[in-house]
Design a protein around this motif. Structure first.
Motif, PDB file in Angstrom:
ATOM      1  N   ALA A   1      43.540  27.294  79.503  1.00 14.07           N
ATOM      2  CA  ALA A   1      44.776  26.339  79.317  1.00 14.07           C
ATOM      3  C   ALA A   1      44.471  25.569  79.403  1.00 14.07           C
ATOM      4  O   ALA A   1      43.840  24.320  79.753  1.00 14.07           O
ATOM      5  CB  ALA A   1      46.078  27.063  80.925  1.00 14.07           C
TER       6      ALA A   1
ATOM      7  N   TRP B   1      45.501  27.225  86.330  1.00 11.34           N
ATOM      8  CA  TRP B   1      45.713  27.144  85.273  1.00 11.34           C
ATOM      9  C   TRP B   1      44.121  27.133  84.115  1.00 11.34           C
ATOM     10  O   TRP B   1      44.429  27.901  83.195  1.00 11.34           O
ATOM     11  CB  TRP B   1      45.601  25.602  84.733  1.00 11.34           C
TER      12      TRP B   1
ATOM     13  N   PRO C   1      52.012  23.610  80.402  1.00  5.84           N
ATOM     14  CA  PRO C   1      50.303  24.021  80.751  1.00  5.84           C
ATOM     15  C   PRO C   1      50.181  25.711  79.547  1.00  5.84           C
ATOM     16  O   PRO C   1      51.358  26.273  79.450  1.00  5.84           O
ATOM     17  CB  PRO C   1      50.316  24.971  82.305  1.00  5.84           C
TER      18      PRO C   1
ATOM     19  N   THR D   1      41.174  22.479  80.405  1.00 10.50           N
ATOM     20  CA  THR D   1      40.864  23.025  81.806  1.00 10.50           C
ATOM     21  C   THR D   1      39.086  23.411  80.607  1.00 10.50           C
ATOM     22  O   THR D   1      38.382  23.927  81.760  1.00 10.50           O
ATOM     23  CB  THR D   1      40.931  24.463  82.205  1.00 10.50           C
TER      24      THR D   1
END
Length: 211
Positions: free
Chosen positions: A146, A141, A177, A100
Motif C-alpha cells: 500500500a 499496509w 492506505p 511501502t
C-alpha cells in the motif's frame, strides 16, 4: 490525532517527533520554573560511585529507496514559494506520502518534504534515522503493498496573527492506505499545526506539530 486506529497514532507520533526538532513553535509549552535548587545530599566517605556501563549501540534501520510514491508528490515547479499556504500544503503533501513499496519506515516519507523546509528543520528531518519499524499498522499496509493517498483541508480556527516573517496554519490531514492489490484501509486523520517563516524571498516550513 482523533481517537482511532493504531495506524493514526503511529503516523502522527513520528511526525510529532520530527516536528519538535524544528525549533520553538507557538503552541509549544512554556518553560517551567524549577524553583530553588535542593541542597546537595551529604556523601559518606565510604560511598563508591556506581559502575559505568558501556553503552550498547542501537541498530539503525536502513533507509528506503528513491522514487515517486504511488500517491504522487507535489510538483516543485508548480508550488509558489512566495505563498506560505502553498508551501505548507506542499510540505505536508510530501511528508505524508508514504509508500511501502519504497519506504522502510515513515521517516523515509518525511524526508520528501525537505525541499519545502527551513535549513535547520530540513537537516533534522533528513538526518533522522529510524531504530524501529512501523509496527502492526505498517506491516498491514506492507502486506497490501500500500501507499498513502493524501488529502488536505485548510482550517480556519483561531491562530496567532500573521506577521511579515511568520505565519501559522492548521491543516486537516487525511491519508487513505491504498493497496496495489485493490485493498483500501481505514483513513488515518490528523490536524497538523504548521509554522512557516520567510527565508529571503520565499517561505519555508519551520516546524510541524500533529494532534
Amino acid at each position: 490525532m482523533r481517537p482511532g486506529s493504531g495506524a493514526g497514532r503511529t503516523l502522527a507520533g513520528l511526525v510529532l517527533v520530527l516536528a519538535l526538532a524544528g525549533g520553538a513553535l507557538w503552541w509549544a509549552a512554556g518553560s517551567r520554573s524549577s524553583g530553588s535548587a535542593a541542597p546537595a545530599a551529604a556523601v559518606s566517605p565510604r560511598s563508591t560511585s556506581p559502575a559505568v556501563r558501556e553503552a550498547v549501540p542501537v541498530p539503525v534501520l536502513p533507509r528506503g529507496r528513491e522514487g515517486v510514491p504511488g500517491g504522487g508528490l507535489p510538483d516543485p515547479a508548480a508550488v509558489d514559494g512566495r505563498d506560505p499556504e502553498a508551501v505548507g500544503r506542499a510540505a505536508l503533501g510530501a511528508m505524508y506520502a508514504w509508500d511501502t513499496g519504497l519506504d522502510v519506515t515513515l521517516a523515509d516519507a518525511e524526508r520528501r518534504a525537505v525541499p519545502w523546509l527551513t535549513a535547520g528543520y530540513g537537516a533534522a528531518v533528513a538526518s533522522r534515522s529510524a531504530v524501529a519499524a512501523g509496527g502492526a499498522a505498517w506491516s498491514s499496509w506492507a502486506g497490501h503493498r500500500a501507499y498513502g493517498r493524501v488529502s488536505l483541508e485548510l482550517l480556519r480556527d483561531e491562530r496567532p496573527s500573521d506577521s511579515s516573517g511568520t505565519v501559522y496554519r492548521q491543516w486537516s490531514v487525511t491519508v487513505v492506505p491504498t493497496g496495489r492489490d485493490g485493498w483500501t484501509g481505514a483513513p488515518v486523520t490528523a490536524v497538523a499545526y504548521v509554522e512557516v517563516v520567510r527565508v529571503g524571498e520565499v517561505w519555508r516550513v519551520a516546524g510541524v506539530r500533529v494532534s
